[in-house]
Write an enzyme that holds these catalytic residues in place. Structure first.
Site, mmCIF file in Angstrom:
data_model
loop_
_atom_site.group_PDB
_atom_site.id
_atom_site.type_symbol
_atom_site.label_atom_id
_atom_site.label_comp_id
_atom_site.label_asym_id
_atom_site.label_seq_id
_atom_site.Cartn_x
_atom_site.Cartn_y
_atom_site.Cartn_z
ATOM 1 N N SER A 263 18.031 42.065 -10.533
ATOM 2 C CA SER A 263 17.780 43.231 -9.691
ATOM 3 C C SER A 263 18.693 44.378 -10.081
ATOM 4 O O SER A 263 18.236 45.492 -10.303
ATOM 5 C CB SER A 263 18.016 42.892 -8.224
ATOM 6 O OG SER A 263 17.260 41.788 -7.835
ATOM 7 N N LEU A 264 19.968 44.097 -10.144
ATOM 8 C CA LEU A 264 20.925 45.137 -10.515
ATOM 9 C C LEU A 264 20.668 45.591 -11.947
ATOM 10 O O LEU A 264 20.753 46.788 -12.245
ATOM 11 C CB LEU A 264 22.363 44.631 -10.358
ATOM 12 C CG LEU A 264 23.465 45.612 -10.740
ATOM 13 C CD1 LEU A 264 23.372 46.900 -9.938
ATOM 14 C CD2 LEU A 264 24.829 44.968 -10.563
#
Length: 163
Positions: free
Chosen positions: A1-2
């Site tokens: 996600s990051l």
């Protein structure tokens, strides 16, 4: 996600500097930048306790229970994970000209990023767009490694240099 958010921001910075666009942007397992609020509801804007982080890791089903139970290992890992969650939770979308590269999005059908949130990546580029949904949750990439690598290879094949 990051990683998806970092890649997105890096691509925008390169574009702002006048650099050639990336060959492609791959975003995996997260809502589009415009849909971050819908994705986590602001849950990760503030630091969470070790217990809450461990519960989240357990929910995501990507960390073996033996690792979660190892206090020494978790004492080394949790500060980094806490920072990652805070970066994602405090991310603020900035409107800019769309990217000029293809965007390829991969998601898990049982992950918390909905198909609508994944499809919203389409508006971030004037380049081609693709969405691949895999069986599984947030860590579908581990469960379907060969298929994921196939999608990446196929997207990059037109850019392969001839030997």
């Amino acid at each position: 996600s990051l990683g998806a958010l970092l890649a997105f921001e890096l691509a925008h910075e390169l574009q702002a500097l006048g650099c050639p666009p990336p060959v492609a942007l791959f975003a995996c397992g997260t809502a589009a930048p415009t849909r971050r609020e819908d994705y986590d509801g602001g849950k990760w804007r503030e630091p969470k306790s070790d217990e809450v982080l461990i519960d989240e890791l357990r929910t995501l089903q990507g960390t073996p229970e033996e690792v979660l139970a190892n206090q020494e290992l978790m004492s080394l890992t949790l500060p980094v994970l806490r920072a990652d969650f805070l970066l994602c939770g405090r991310y603020v979308y900035r409107q800019r000209p769309p990217l000029r590269c293809p965007v390829h999005v991969l998601g898990g059908e049982d992950d918390k990023a909905s198909e609508e949130q994944l499809l919203a990546w389409r508006q971030e580029s004037v380049g081609d767009f693709s969405l691949e949904i895999f069986p599984g949750g947030h860590f579908f990439i581990h469960e379907h490694e060969a298929r994921v690598l196939g999608v990446l290879s196929a997207a990059l094949e037109p850019h392969r240099l001839s030997a």
